[in-house]
Design an enzyme around this catalytic site. Structure first.
Site, PDB file in Angstrom:
ATOM      1  N   GLU A  61      -0.741  -9.374  -1.388  1.00 10.60           N
ATOM      2  CA  GLU A  61      -2.167  -9.665  -1.173  1.00 10.60           C
ATOM      3  C   GLU A  61      -2.925  -9.634  -2.493  1.00 10.60           C
ATOM      4  OE1 GLU A  61      -2.452  -6.688   2.064  1.00 10.60           O
ATOM      5  OE2 GLU A  61      -3.494  -8.271   3.147  1.00 10.60           O
TER       6      GLU A  61
ATOM      7  N   ALA B 264       0.867  -1.181   0.000  1.00  9.27           N
ATOM      8  CA  ALA B 264       0.000   0.000   0.000  1.00  9.27           C
ATOM      9  C   ALA B 264       0.904   1.232   0.000  1.00  9.27           C
ATOM     10  CB  ALA B 264      -0.862  -0.012   1.257  1.00  9.27           C
TER      11      ALA B 264
ATOM     12  N   GLY C 292       0.624  -5.280   0.519  1.00  9.67           N
ATOM     13  CA  GLY C 292      -0.586  -5.250  -0.316  1.00  9.67           C
ATOM     14  C   GLY C 292      -0.349  -5.787  -1.703  1.00  9.67           C
TER      15      GLY C 292
ATOM     16  N   GLU D 191       4.601  -5.586   6.853  1.00  8.65           N
ATOM     17  CA  GLU D 191       3.723  -4.710   7.634  1.00  8.65           C
ATOM     18  C   GLU D 191       4.108  -4.645   9.107  1.00  8.65           C
ATOM     19  OE1 GLU D 191       2.797  -6.712   5.306  1.00  8.65           O
ATOM     20  OE2 GLU D 191       1.031  -6.027   4.214  1.00  8.65           O
TER      21      GLU D 191
HETATM   22  N1  T1G Z   1       4.606   3.326  -0.089  1.00  5.73           N
HETATM   23  C1  T1G Z   1       5.077   4.525  -0.509  1.00  5.73           C
HETATM   24  N2  T1G Z   1       6.361   4.760  -0.874  1.00  5.73           N
HETATM   25  C2  T1G Z   1       7.204   3.711  -0.813  1.00  5.73           C
HETATM   26  C3  T1G Z   1       6.795   2.425  -0.383  1.00  5.73           C
HETATM   27  C4  T1G Z   1       5.427   2.255  -0.021  1.00  5.73           C
HETATM   28  N3  T1G Z   1       4.941   1.092   0.365  1.00  5.73           N
HETATM   29  N4  T1G Z   1       7.892   1.618  -0.418  1.00  5.73           N
HETATM   30  C5  T1G Z   1       8.915   2.363  -0.859  1.00  5.73           C
HETATM   31  N5  T1G Z   1       8.502   3.608  -1.091  1.00  5.73           N
HETATM   32  C6  T1G Z   1       9.333   4.722  -1.590  1.00  5.73           C
HETATM   33  C7  T1G Z   1      10.417   5.108  -0.589  1.00  5.73           C
HETATM   34  O1  T1G Z   1       9.885   6.008   0.384  1.00  5.73           O
HETATM   35  C8  T1G Z   1      11.433   5.756  -1.503  1.00  5.73           C
HETATM   36  O2  T1G Z   1      10.897   7.045  -1.818  1.00  5.73           O
HETATM   37  C9  T1G Z   1      11.334   4.929  -2.790  1.00  5.73           C
HETATM   38  O3  T1G Z   1      10.043   4.288  -2.739  1.00  5.73           O
HETATM   39  C10 T1G Z   1      12.396   3.860  -2.869  1.00  5.73           C
HETATM   40  O4  T1G Z   1      12.310   3.107  -1.636  1.00  5.73           O
HETATM   41  C11 T1G Z   1      -2.616  -2.875   2.934  1.00  5.73           C
HETATM   42  C12 T1G Z   1      -1.030  -2.349   5.010  1.00  5.73           C
HETATM   43  C13 T1G Z   1      10.255  -1.976  -1.669  1.00  5.73           C
HETATM   44  C14 T1G Z   1      12.144  -3.151  -0.490  1.00  5.73           C
HETATM   45  O5  T1G Z   1       6.336  -1.935   3.906  1.00  5.73           O
HETATM   46  O6  T1G Z   1      10.580  -2.223   1.980  1.00  5.73           O
HETATM   47  O7  T1G Z   1       0.882  -2.901   2.109  1.00  5.73           O
HETATM   48  O8  T1G Z   1      12.829   8.354  -0.892  1.00  5.73           O
HETATM   49  O9  T1G Z   1      14.660   3.647  -0.873  1.00  5.73           O
HETATM   50  O10 T1G Z   1      15.946   0.280  -0.910  1.00  5.73           O
HETATM   51  O11 T1G Z   1      -2.023  -4.932   3.817  1.00  5.73           O
HETATM   52  O12 T1G Z   1      11.128   0.404  -0.246  1.00  5.73           O
HETATM   53  O13 T1G Z   1      12.661   7.876  -3.334  1.00  5.73           O
HETATM   54  O14 T1G Z   1      11.028   9.477  -2.269  1.00  5.73           O
HETATM   55  O15 T1G Z   1      13.286   1.829   0.265  1.00  5.73           O
HETATM   56  O16 T1G Z   1      15.133  -0.378  -3.282  1.00  5.73           O
HETATM   57  C15 T1G Z   1       3.872  -2.737   3.027  1.00  5.73           C
HETATM   58  C16 T1G Z   1       8.181  -0.836   2.153  1.00  5.73           C
HETATM   59  C17 T1G Z   1       3.119  -1.445   3.111  1.00  5.73           C
HETATM   60  C18 T1G Z   1       7.336  -2.034   1.769  1.00  5.73           C
HETATM   61  C19 T1G Z   1      12.573  -1.171  -1.953  1.00  5.73           C
HETATM   62  N6  T1G Z   1       5.026  -2.593   2.197  1.00  5.73           N
HETATM   63  N7  T1G Z   1       9.215  -0.593   1.170  1.00  5.73           N
HETATM   64  O17 T1G Z   1      13.738  -0.832  -1.253  1.00  5.73           O
HETATM   65  O18 T1G Z   1      14.122   1.527  -2.133  1.00  5.73           O
HETATM   66  S1  T1G Z   1       1.684  -1.601   4.131  1.00  5.73           S
HETATM   67  C20 T1G Z   1       6.199  -2.166   2.728  1.00  5.73           C
HETATM   68  C21 T1G Z   1      10.381  -1.310   1.210  1.00  5.73           C
HETATM   69  C22 T1G Z   1       0.685  -2.643   3.255  1.00  5.73           C
HETATM   70  C23 T1G Z   1      -1.486  -3.807   3.154  1.00  5.73           C
HETATM   71  C24 T1G Z   1      -0.436  -3.259   4.009  1.00  5.73           C
HETATM   72  C25 T1G Z   1      11.435  -0.883   0.236  1.00  5.73           C
HETATM   73  C26 T1G Z   1      11.566  -1.817  -0.978  1.00  5.73           C
HETATM   74  P1  T1G Z   1      11.918   8.273  -2.089  1.00  5.73           P
HETATM   75  P2  T1G Z   1      13.658   2.542  -0.986  1.00  5.73           P
HETATM   76  P3  T1G Z   1      14.839   0.115  -1.920  1.00  5.73           P
END
Ligand code: T1G
Length: 697
Positions: free
Chosen positions: A105, A63, A102, A125
């Site tokens: 999912e 998400a 997500g 998450e």
């Molecule tokens: N939402 C918004 N922005 C995101 C994002 C996300 N989920 N993940 C990464 N970004 C942005 C980050 O802020 C950065 O932005 C750029 O992408 C590159 O990220 C409903 C509730 C995917 C392994 O927790 O683990 O889904 O600084 O530097 O090192 O059930 O990003 O360039 O402006 O980290 O290559 C669950 C979190 C959400 C994944 C890539 N998902 N992201 O790593 O790049 S909750 C997460 C990561 C959810 C549902 C639930 C990592 C990555 P900027 P980065 P990276």
């Protein structure tokens, strides 16, 4: 469908492509586009099946974290997943990259999942204080069974495609050309006459309820007492998948998810996720160009020098180490080898990597061997004269474009830079011990440091997988300045009546793994003692000075390394024992200062500690030493063990409210005006009805 979701029909297959870079986060536009695309496919008589895919480096990574906390906008992600699952035409999800949260999912709601061979899947998450809120806790157990699902969701770990295939999380792996293989699979499913089975109706992984519930009870009993409540809710949701009808389980999961989303823990963890990435955004990147760093010269083979050498070798760089004599050099190189051998035996690196790293390491006693290094880092003991001599030696041999970094913890880098011809090449790279383990790197920008050199420091941090935070030059930069305030606050509390053991327990209850006096013992009491003696001549006579720490040091009780500090340490025992002799010293000092001891509650202790940290953080912002409040949070979490699920001291200030913080400081100011005087910044923010978050830009 819209700017981030493309819809085409190819040989009777509706191809839905998500394109919302950089990680295809499932923001409103993507969700809206997906619903419209699935409905369009189901209303198109020429379409027999649907292929769901994504462009860029990954299938949705989750998400959109930046949307959390904003008013929800339909369609929700559960709506999208349910639409996919209830599609009258089979949906094939072709996944790649890091298909997480997500995004995973979305794939689980599809009828068939095909993954590129390099795909990773997972549910991170829990790291955000959340749990999968779009059916993940209900669908995954139906495919993989309760325990594999529980393990994946509770750990937040990523697993590779082979593991996922074995656990029935995906149905097939594609070596290459995922699109073609996905189209073929969709065509095949579209031509099948037998009805497709929705994930919600699958029971592949469901074990018998009785044995499963026994395991759930055991898992609940194993939950760590670390203040986090999400793991327990995850167990409840996965158990619901076994015990309840799908719709009820989905409703239960959503309720649990909403609870987590609204919690302070999740707000704090989401703040940290964004803060860690924001810290890498610094003004110098607008004008500075990072230089290549392939060869690094390290001066000093002590613990820090060796740890830094390992960091650089692990990142594939060539490392030269210089020491003052053969014996010290041998010791330094042996320290490095011991760490690399440990990495090999623990499986962290392969035999080939181990060999390559050792081949890229060399030692010398001659500064002339540093003539070809791109970066020289001095990591010798904290002595100004000694460091200046090192700088002078380096100044004579380094290339004009070579960068000269110091790992000093608190010496004035502007002064050090005066000893060389090119002060624009001088920067502070403050690693935290052990350097090959701690993630934090304070990049200290001196007055004359050029933007190129700062940009190089940040690029280097990324390549060595550290979290860089920009700091200006001040005694202790960001972390040690705040830690010094922490120390003063707890020493005041102890002198005023609490025991060091109560203070430690109170701060562990707040979420620190170790209390402050345990940390002092670990670091060595003699280091701070030497600093206090050095500062004695210039100390403000009006400032309150607590001397029981000196009395303890005068007994040569320097902490864990001498077996005796605030605690007594038996040989080989990690945790120290409380020592009544220490309390006697403290009581004697109170008497000498005519202090009537009073009782403190744990909350009072925690509030005072936080007030001290927050106020020092505000001063650092005022003095432009720290760029933004969230940088301070990143430093305290990654450098000083501030509990991540509390968000950091500046986030805590916003959670508690600046009015509360200000009132605490005002009350304490009556006791000790110099130390507790509130920073003007707090009042300024309050006047405008803002919190520190307003400065996180
Ligand atoms: N939402 C918004 N922005 C995101 C994002 C996300 N989920 N993940 C990464 N970004 C942005 C980050 O802020 C950065 O932005 C750029 O992408 C590159 O990220 C409903 C509730 C995917 C392994 O927790 O683990 O889904 O600084 O530097 O090192 O059930 O990003 O360039 O402006 O980290 O290559 C669950 C979190 C959400 C994944 C890539 N998902 N992201 O790593 O790049 S909750 C997460 C990561 C959810 C549902 C639930 C990592 C990555 P900027 P980065 P990276």
């Amino acid at each position: 469908m819209n700017s981030v979701v493309k819809y085409t029909v190819r040989d009777g297959i509706a191809v839905i492509t998500i394109n919302n870079q950089p990680v295809n986060a499932l923001g409103f536009d993507v969700r809206d586009g997906l619903i419209n695309a699935i409905n369009a496919a189901n209303n198109n008589g020429d379409v027999s099946a649907i292929l769901l895919r994504a462009q860029g480096r990954t299938f949705p990574a989750g998400a959109d974290i930046k949307e959390f906390g904003l008013p929800p906008r339909a369609p929700s992600l559960p709506d999208v997943c349910n639409t996919i699952e209830n599609s009258s035409k089979p949906v094939v999800a072709a996944i790649h990259g890091t298909t997480l949260g997500g995004g995973f999912e979305l794939a689980l709601a599809a009828h068939y999942r095909i993954a590129h061979k390099d795909t990773k899947v997972g549910f991170p998450e829990v790291n955000l204080g959340l749990l999968p809120g779009a059916g993940g806790t209900q669908r995954l157990p139906r495919l993989s069974g309760g325990l594999p699902a529980l393990n994946l969701i509770m750990t937040g770990k990523q697993v590779n495609a082979q593991f996922a295939l074995k656990r029935n999380m995906i149905d097939a792996i594609s070596e290459d050309n995922l699109l073609m293989v996905g189209l073929k699979m969709a065509l095949k499913l579209g031509q099948r006459k037998t009805p497709i089975t929705a994930t919600k109706d699958r029971r592949d992984g469901m074990q018998d309820p009785v044995s499963y519930q026994k395991v759930m009870r055991m898992r609940r009993s194993e939950l760590p007492d670390d203040g986090m409540f999400v793991p327990g809710k995850i167990i409840d949701c996965v158990e619901a998948a076994l015990l309840l009808p799908f719709e009820s389980g989905l409703a239960f999961e959503r309720e649990m998810f909403e609870d987590c989303l609204a919690s302070e823990q999740s707000k704090a963890l989401r703040h940290v996720f964004i803060a860690e990435r924001k810290a890498a955004k610094i003004p110098e990147l607008e004008t500075g160009t990072a230089r290549d760093v392939k060869t690094v010269g390290i001066v000093g083979g002590g613990l820090m020098g060796a740890g830094i050498a390992v960091v650089m070798l692990t990142a594939g760089m060539t490392v030269k180490m210089i020491e003052r004599d053969q014996e010290s050099l041998h010791l330094g190189l042996s320290r490095i080898k011991a760490i690399l051998d440990g990495n090999l035996s623990s499986g962290r690196i392969t035999k080939g990597a181990h060999e390559a790293q050792l081949n890229h390491l060399s030692g010398t006693l001659d500064y002339n061997d540093f003539a070809d290094v791109d970066l020289a880092i001095e990591a010798i003991f904290e002595d100004k004269t000694a460091k200046e001599n090192v700088f002078k030696n380096l100044n004579n041999v380094l290339r004009d474009d070579a960068i000269l970094a110091t790992n000093t913890s608190y010496l004035d880098i502007d002064e050090l830079a005066q000893t060389v011809d090119r002060p624009e090449n001088v920067i502070g790279l403050h690693f935290f011990s052990p350097a090959h383990i701690m993630k934090l790197l304070e990049v200290v920008v001196a007055g004359k440091t050029s933007p190129d050199v700062v940009a190089t420091g940040f690029a280097l941090a990324k390549s060595i997988r550290k979290i860089p935070v920009r700091a200006g030059v001040t005694d202790g930069f960001i972390g040690n300045r705040i830690f010094k305030a922490y120390r003063a606050a707890v020493e005041f509390i102890v002198e005023d009546g609490a025991s060091p053991y109560q203070v430690d327990a109170a701060m562990r209850a707040f979420g620190f793994k170790l209390g402050p006096f345990q940390v002092f013992d670990l670091a060595g009491l003699d280091i701070a003692w030497a600093q206090r003696k050095r500062a004695a001549a210039t100390r403000d006579p009006k400032a309150r000075y607590v001397s029981f720490a000196d009395k303890i040091c005068e007994k040569n009780w320097f902490g864990r390394k001498t077996g005796q500090g605030y605690y007594t340490y038996e040989k080989g025992v990690q945790i120290g024992k409380e020592d009544p002799r220490v309390l006697e010293i403290i009581v004697a000092e109170r008497k000498a200062q005519n202090i009537q001891p009073r009782a403190f509650t744990d909350k009072e202790i925690q509030d005072r500690v936080l007030a001290a940290m927050i106020n020092e953080g505000a001063r650092l912002l005022d003095e432009k030493i720290a760029l933004r409040p969230s940088d301070i949070d990143v430093v305290m979490i990654h450098g000083y063990g501030f509990p991540r699920w509390r968000g950091g001291p500046m986030k805590q200030a916003d959670i508690r409210g600046l009015i509360y913080v200000q009132s605490k400081l005002r009350a304490l100011e009556k006791e000790e005006p110099l130390f507790w005087k509130p920073s003007g910044l707090i009042g300024d923010l309050m006047k405008n009805g803002k919190g520190f978050d307003a400065l996180n830009g």
